[in-house]
Design a protein around this motif. Structure first.
Motif, mmCIF file in Angstrom:
data_model
loop_
_atom_site.group_PDB
_atom_site.id
_atom_site.type_symbol
_atom_site.label_atom_id
_atom_site.label_comp_id
_atom_site.label_asym_id
_atom_site.label_seq_id
_atom_site.Cartn_x
_atom_site.Cartn_y
_atom_site.Cartn_z
ATOM 1 N N ASN A 294 0.829 -1.209 0.000
ATOM 2 C CA ASN A 294 0.000 0.000 0.000
ATOM 3 C C ASN A 294 0.860 1.254 0.000
ATOM 4 O O ASN A 294 0.561 2.228 -0.694
ATOM 5 C CB ASN A 294 -0.949 0.013 1.201
ATOM 6 C CG ASN A 294 -2.119 -0.922 1.018
ATOM 7 O OD1 ASN A 294 -2.545 -1.183 -0.099
ATOM 8 N ND2 ASN A 294 -2.634 -1.447 2.113
ATOM 9 N N LYS A 295 1.930 1.252 0.769
ATOM 10 C CA LYS A 295 2.841 2.404 0.790
ATOM 11 C C LYS A 295 3.482 2.602 -0.578
ATOM 12 O O LYS A 295 3.564 3.726 -1.083
ATOM 13 C CB LYS A 295 3.914 2.231 1.854
ATOM 14 C CG LYS A 295 4.834 3.438 1.950
ATOM 15 C CD LYS A 295 5.887 3.245 3.009
ATOM 16 C CE LYS A 295 6.819 4.415 3.177
ATOM 17 N NZ LYS A 295 7.107 5.254 2.080
ATOM 18 N N ALA A 296 3.915 1.501 -1.191
ATOM 19 C CA ALA A 296 4.555 1.602 -2.511
ATOM 20 C C ALA A 296 3.581 2.142 -3.553
ATOM 21 O O ALA A 296 3.946 2.986 -4.368
ATOM 22 C CB ALA A 296 5.098 0.234 -2.935
ATOM 23 N N VAL A 297 2.344 1.656 -3.537
ATOM 24 C CA VAL A 297 1.340 2.130 -4.495
ATOM 25 C C VAL A 297 1.047 3.607 -4.263
ATOM 26 O O VAL A 297 0.972 4.404 -5.200
ATOM 27 C CB VAL A 297 0.050 1.285 -4.400
ATOM 28 C CG1 VAL A 297 -1.092 1.919 -5.178
ATOM 29 C CG2 VAL A 297 0.309 -0.125 -4.924
ATOM 30 N N LYS A 298 0.906 4.000 -2.998
ATOM 31 C CA LYS A 298 0.631 5.400 -2.664
ATOM 32 C C LYS A 298 1.786 6.297 -3.113
ATOM 33 O O LYS A 298 1.561 7.392 -3.634
ATOM 34 C CB LYS A 298 0.425 5.536 -1.157
ATOM 35 C CG LYS A 298 0.077 6.926 -0.697
ATOM 36 C CD LYS A 298 -0.121 6.964 0.807
ATOM 37 C CE LYS A 298 -0.378 8.386 1.268
ATOM 38 N NZ LYS A 298 -0.434 8.474 2.720
ATOM 39 N N ASP A 299 3.012 5.840 -2.930
ATOM 40 C CA ASP A 299 4.190 6.625 -3.307
ATOM 41 C C ASP A 299 4.431 6.664 -4.811
ATOM 42 O O ASP A 299 5.284 7.405 -5.279
ATOM 43 C CB ASP A 299 5.449 6.069 -2.614
ATOM 44 C CG ASP A 299 5.418 6.257 -1.108
ATOM 45 O OD1 ASP A 299 4.568 7.020 -0.613
ATOM 46 O OD2 ASP A 299 6.243 5.623 -0.426
ATOM 47 N N ASP B 10 1.970 7.054 -7.514
ATOM 48 C CA ASP B 10 0.810 7.490 -8.304
ATOM 49 C C ASP B 10 -0.241 6.399 -8.484
ATOM 50 O O ASP B 10 -0.909 6.342 -9.513
ATOM 51 C CB ASP B 10 1.251 8.005 -9.681
ATOM 52 C CG ASP B 10 2.198 9.190 -9.569
ATOM 53 O OD1 ASP B 10 2.028 9.982 -8.623
ATOM 54 O OD2 ASP B 10 3.101 9.305 -10.417
ATOM 55 N N GLY B 11 -0.366 5.484 -7.559
ATOM 56 C CA GLY B 11 -1.435 4.497 -7.616
ATOM 57 C C GLY B 11 -1.107 3.194 -8.315
ATOM 58 O O GLY B 11 -1.938 2.294 -8.351
ATOM 59 N N THR B 12 0.057 3.064 -8.904
ATOM 60 C CA THR B 12 0.452 1.810 -9.546
ATOM 61 C C THR B 12 1.918 1.542 -9.237
ATOM 62 O O THR B 12 2.679 2.457 -8.938
ATOM 63 C CB THR B 12 0.283 1.871 -11.083
ATOM 64 O OG1 THR B 12 1.169 2.865 -11.598
ATOM 65 C CG2 THR B 12 -1.152 2.158 -11.475
ATOM 66 N N ILE B 13 2.291 0.261 -9.313
ATOM 67 C CA ILE B 13 3.702 -0.091 -9.163
ATOM 68 C C ILE B 13 4.085 -1.095 -10.240
ATOM 69 O O ILE B 13 3.273 -1.912 -10.657
ATOM 70 C CB ILE B 13 4.038 -0.667 -7.763
ATOM 71 C CG1 ILE B 13 3.198 -1.900 -7.432
ATOM 72 C CG2 ILE B 13 3.895 0.383 -6.689
ATOM 73 C CD1 ILE B 13 3.593 -2.586 -6.137
ATOM 74 N N PHE C 16 7.624 -3.593 -7.089
ATOM 75 C CA PHE C 16 7.032 -4.640 -6.259
ATOM 76 C C PHE C 16 8.123 -5.516 -5.656
ATOM 77 O O PHE C 16 8.143 -5.791 -4.461
ATOM 78 C CB PHE C 16 6.077 -5.478 -7.121
ATOM 79 C CG PHE C 16 5.548 -6.709 -6.442
ATOM 80 C CD1 PHE C 16 4.448 -6.632 -5.605
ATOM 81 C CD2 PHE C 16 6.142 -7.946 -6.657
ATOM 82 C CE1 PHE C 16 3.948 -7.766 -4.989
ATOM 83 C CE2 PHE C 16 5.656 -9.076 -6.035
ATOM 84 C CZ PHE C 16 4.546 -8.990 -5.201
ATOM 85 N N SER C 17 9.053 -5.939 -6.497
ATOM 86 C CA SER C 17 10.142 -6.802 -6.062
ATOM 87 C C SER C 17 10.994 -6.114 -5.000
ATOM 88 O O SER C 17 11.377 -6.726 -4.000
ATOM 89 C CB SER C 17 10.998 -7.198 -7.270
ATOM 90 O OG SER C 17 12.080 -8.005 -6.863
ATOM 91 N N ASP C 18 11.284 -4.834 -5.201
ATOM 92 C CA ASP C 18 12.076 -4.088 -4.224
ATOM 93 C C ASP C 18 11.357 -3.990 -2.883
ATOM 94 O O ASP C 18 11.971 -4.131 -1.826
ATOM 95 C CB ASP C 18 12.391 -2.679 -4.737
ATOM 96 C CG ASP C 18 13.401 -2.690 -5.873
ATOM 97 O OD1 ASP C 18 14.096 -3.722 -6.054
ATOM 98 O OD2 ASP C 18 13.488 -1.674 -6.586
#
Length: 157
Positions: A41-46, A48-51, A56-58
């Motif tokens: 969730n943090k990655a998606v938020k950081d 623009d809504g997609t990763i 994802f791997s990181d």
């Protein structure tokens, strides 16, 4: 289902246990999922809504990848076990310090330990006679069912 989606789901299934199983003590599966979802969730938020898959791997295995990199690109079972054990014991040590540290300075002293022991003793000594009798011990649980206190067989050892 697209091949990339299947690959990502398979990666999630493998990444969660590898990255977090050794760190959870209770409710391991729930804690892994919760930690994974917080990171995602943090990655998606950081982002623009997609990763992307790379992002994802990181997010999923940054610590594991760092351990591999720190060991020349290869990680043995013994190296991984040592790292996981060290982290587990460091977490346990932090909890113990937090539980006993009366001054809040992150340090454990004999006064802290004695203070905690006195508090626990006073809680168990229900009649305040300076002694703990078997009938004052909790039934079941950590102390009441312990072999040292009779373990349910009716006699103190």
């Amino acid at each position: 289902m697209r091949k990339s989606t299947k690959l990502a789901l398979a990666f999630v299934a493998l990444a969660g246990p590898v990255g977090t199983t050794a760190y959870a003590e209770n409710n391991a599966g729930a804690k892994m999922r919760e930690g994974m979802m917080l990171r995602l969730n943090k990655a998606v938020k950081d982002s623009d809504g997609t990763i992307t898959f790379d992002q994802f791997s990181d997010v999923m295995n940054a610590r594991l990848k760092k351990m591999v990199a720190d060991n020349g690109g290869k990680l043995t079972v013994a190296q991984l076990a040592d790292a996981l054990e060290k982290e587990r014991f460091e977490q346990m040590a932090k909890r113990i310090i937090a539980r006993y540290d009366t001054k809040g300075d992150g340090m454990l002293t004999t006064d802290d330990i004695t203070g905690r022991e006195k508090k626990n003793f006073a809680m168990l000594d229900r009649n305040n006679d300076g002694k703990i009798e078997k009938n004052e011990l909790p039934k079941g649980g950590r102390m009441g069912g312990h072999r040292q206190w009779g373990g349910g067989n009716g006699s103190m050892q």
